[in-house]
Structure formats: structure tokens, C-alpha cells
Write an enzyme that holds these catalytic residues in place. Structure first.
Site, PDB file in Angstrom:
ATOM      1  N   THR A 234       0.901  -1.171   0.105  1.00  0.00           N
ATOM      2  CA  THR A 234      -0.006  -0.074  -0.119  1.00  0.00           C
ATOM      3  C   THR A 234       0.692   1.432   0.057  1.00  0.00           C
ATOM      4  O   THR A 234       0.531   2.445  -0.409  1.00  0.00           O
ATOM      5  CB  THR A 234      -1.001  -0.032   1.214  1.00  0.00           C
ATOM      6  OG1 THR A 234      -0.104  -0.040   2.322  1.00  0.00           O
ATOM      7  CG2 THR A 234      -2.177  -1.034   1.021  1.00  0.00           C
ATOM      8  N   HIS A 235       1.953   1.191   0.706  1.00  0.00           N
ATOM      9  CA  HIS A 235       2.953   2.585   0.665  1.00  0.00           C
ATOM     10  C   HIS A 235       4.077   2.509  -0.175  1.00  0.00           C
ATOM     11  O   HIS A 235       4.918   1.555  -0.176  1.00  0.00           O
ATOM     12  CB  HIS A 235       3.305   2.919   2.055  1.00  0.00           C
ATOM     13  CG  HIS A 235       2.051   2.869   3.188  1.00  0.00           C
ATOM     14  ND1 HIS A 235       1.461   1.992   3.942  1.00  0.00           N
ATOM     15  CD2 HIS A 235       1.713   4.301   3.388  1.00  0.00           C
ATOM     16  CE1 HIS A 235       0.409   2.799   4.281  1.00  0.00           C
ATOM     17  NE2 HIS A 235       0.487   3.820   4.029  1.00  0.00           N
ATOM     18  N   TRP A 236       4.447   3.661  -0.645  1.00  0.00           N
ATOM     19  CA  TRP A 236       5.418   3.791  -1.820  1.00  0.00           C
ATOM     20  C   TRP A 236       6.584   4.701  -0.877  1.00  0.00           C
ATOM     21  O   TRP A 236       6.108   5.723  -0.129  1.00  0.00           O
ATOM     22  CB  TRP A 236       5.000   4.435  -2.838  1.00  0.00           C
ATOM     23  CG  TRP A 236       6.047   4.985  -3.841  1.00  0.00           C
ATOM     24  CD1 TRP A 236       6.746   4.265  -4.569  1.00  0.00           C
ATOM     25  CD2 TRP A 236       6.130   6.480  -4.054  1.00  0.00           C
ATOM     26  NE1 TRP A 236       7.561   5.022  -5.395  1.00  0.00           N
ATOM     27  CE2 TRP A 236       7.303   6.441  -4.880  1.00  0.00           C
ATOM     28  CE3 TRP A 236       5.814   7.445  -3.577  1.00  0.00           C
ATOM     29  CZ2 TRP A 236       7.831   7.535  -5.515  1.00  0.00           C
ATOM     30  CZ3 TRP A 236       6.164   8.619  -4.078  1.00  0.00           C
ATOM     31  CH2 TRP A 236       7.175   8.866  -5.087  1.00  0.00           C
TER      32      TRP A 236
END
Ligand code: BDR
Ligand code: CA
Length: 308
Positions: A234-236
Site C-alpha cells: 500500500t505504501h511507496w
């Protein structure tokens, strides 16, 4: 006007940081100095020139270190692509590099503009270590140095698990800088992990109809897929982007810790580790202002502006 000399090894997250700097009002990129790191210098140099073409700037670009000071190091092509920009077949750049070596340019530009330049280090510290050897008075002329590097609690991102890529690539260079530079700001890998951007938000910004978003969408595709496969769906995370946010808008930094930091050169398991004297127990010179927390919405806004 904030004037930057950016030392970089582009690199997908380096590219974002550069786009952020070019997009930021009141900021001028005075020079790009290039090092090997994420991939070999023939690629990092070409990528930097391509990016300057993209933004239509006239920034001089200086090629620097081909290798670390002492020991060979592994690159990060598996993250950034074999050419460092996602292997999308970019055309040859229109502009060419200057003939002066990056380290010599750092020394010269600091002398020409004493007290005026912020040095931003987005790759291994080889060029800056060379510049310091050439001119030990360099820090007197450079009021602000911001370094992306380190893992201040030992949660790194390379095969020496305590170490972060930029420091681990050339620990001797990092030791030269950390031992000699009076005071600098450090944006480490753990801060990077603590400031993830939602992939869903990024996807929206990348869909914008402009050359910068199209370019970044293309070159970051492989890296984004790799990150989602291996790290966080979900996170970059954009290490160099966070460092650049701290450079461009330091007022959005919420929490810093100031500590002494040394570089481990010998550890069989820990070479390249940033060893932090958290409790102040050692008689070490306190030189690092470590970024702990930055306003996430401001970081996101700086990225969105870079891709608009
Ligand atoms: C740092 O290493 C490189 O792969 C990135 O470009 C960034 O500068 C993160 O550890
Ligand atoms: Ca980098």
C-alpha cells in the site's frame, strides 16, 4: 532564493527529488554532480542529462566518482533497472556533461559562492569526500549540507542488514564526511520507511497529463512493482524525495534529534552502519541533525507539485 548543488546517482527516487527541486518556487539548482551508486556512472550521468533535458533547465552537470574510494560495491540495478531509469529506452540526451570533475566543481563553486549554496547529497558520498580532501575548508563555505543516508537504529536496506545503501556503497567516503563536516542534516532510511505515500495517491498524480508525470510514470514502473512485491503493497517510499522535502521546506519538519554518528568500516556483519550515540555516552563530536518526523501532507504536496 535557495541555491542547491545536488550530488546524485539517478536512480528512480533521485529523479523524483530532482523534479521536486526544479518545481519548487524560490529554488535554483546551480549544479548537478554525479556519482556511481544505484548503477554505473555512464548510466547515472546519462540519466541526469536526460532529466535536465526534460525540465528544460540549463544546469551544468559534472561527472564524478566511478567507484567507491576503497572497496568495490554492488549497485542497486535490481531496484532501479539496469539503466537506473527503469529500462524504458529513453533517447540519448541532447545536452552534454561539463569536462570538470564533480569534486573539483564542488570546491570551485563553493569558493565562487561562499555561504550561498546548500549541498544536497542523494547518493554515496564519494564526490564529497574527494572534495573535502581537495579543500578541507569546504564546510566553512557551505552553510547547509543535507545527506540522504544511514539507518539510525540499524534497520537498513542492503545485504549488511544494519546498513543503508548510500553509506554502505562507500563507507570510507562516508567516514571522511562524518568525521570532518561540522554539522549536517541526515535523512535516513528509517525516516523514509516512516513516511510512506499511498500508492493510490501516487497513481493519481502519475496520471496527470504533462511530460513530467508521463516520464516519472514510465521510469518508476519497474521499481513500483518491485516495491509492492517485496516491501509494502500500500505504501511507496521515496528516500531521496524525503531528503529533498527537508531541503525545500524545512519548516514542515516536525522533529529532529541531534546526535553524534560514526560510520562502521570493519564489521563483518555491519560494515556501512551509521552508529548513533543515542544516549550521549561517548566522547564523540555531535554533528548530525537526524530527521525523525516530517509533515506527511506537505511531503505529498511537494511530490504532487513536481508531477504537475
Ligand atoms: C538510497 O539508496 C538509493 O538506492 C536511493 O536512490 C537512495 O538514495 C536509499 O537507501
Ligand atoms: Ca540516490
Amino acid at each position: 532564493m535557495q541555491r542547491l548543488l545536488i550530488d546524485t546517482d539517478p536512480g528512480v527516487d533521485d529523479a523524483l527529488a530532482l523534479l521536486m527541486a526544479y518545481a519548487h518556487p524560490g529554488t535554483k539548482v546551480e549544479a548537478l554532480t554525479i556519482t556511481a551508486g544505484n548503477v554505473g556512472i555512464e548510466h547515472t550521468l546519462r540519466n541526469a542529462l536526460n532529466l535536465v533535458d526534460l525540465v528544460g533547465a540549463d544546469t551544468p552537470v559534472y561527472a564524478g566518482a566511478r567507484d567507491p574510494l576503497v572497496r568495490p560495491a554492488e549497485d542497486a540495478a535490481f531496484v532501479h533497472g539496469n539503466d537506473g531509469f527503469g529500462d524504458v529506452g529513453l533517447p540519448a540526451p541532447r545536452r552534454v556533461a561539463e569536462t570538470e570533475h564533480a569534486a573539483a566543481a564542488m570546491v570551485r563553486l563553493a569558493k565562487q559562492h561562499p555561504g550561498a549554496l546548500t549541498f544536497v547529497m542523494l547518493g554515496p558520498l564519494t564526490n564529497l569526500a574527494l572534495a573535502l580532501m581537495l579543500d578541507p575548508d569546504l564546510p566553512k563555505r557551505v552553510p547547509r549540507l543535507v545527506i540522504m543516508g544511514g539507518a539510525v537504529n540499524g534497520r537498513g536496506n542492503v545485504s549488511r542488514v544494519t546498513s543503508e545503501f548510500n553509506i554502505h556503497f562507500d563507507p570510507e567516503a562516508a567516514a571522511v564526511v562524518f568525521n570532518a563536516w561540522p554539522q549536517f542534516e541526515l535523512v535516513d532510511w528509517e525516516a523514509t520507511l516512516a513516511h510512506g505515500i499511498l500508492f493510490a495517491d501516487l497513481a493519481g498524480w502519475l496520471a496527470a497529463d504533462n511530460p513530467r508525470a508521463r516520464f516519472y510514470d514510465a521510469i518508476s514502473r519497474k521499481t513500483r512493482a518491485w516495491m509492492q512485491r517485496t516491501r509494502d503493497i500500500t505504501h511507496w517510499h521515496a528516500a531521496d524525495g524525503l531528503a529533498m522535502a527537508a531541503v525545500l521546506d524545512p519548516a514542515a519538519a516536525v522533529h529532529w534529534e541531534t546526535r553524534a554518528v560514526k560510520i562502521e568500516l570493519d564489521g563483518a556483519l555491519t560494515r556501512g552502519m551509521t552508529v548513533v550515540d543515542w544516549a550521549g555516552r561517548m566522547d564523540w563530536r555531535v554533528q548530525s541533525r537526524i530527521l525523525m518526523r516530517y509533515q506527511l501532507d506537505r511531503f505529498a504536496e511537494l511530490i504532487r507539485a513536481a508531477l504537475s
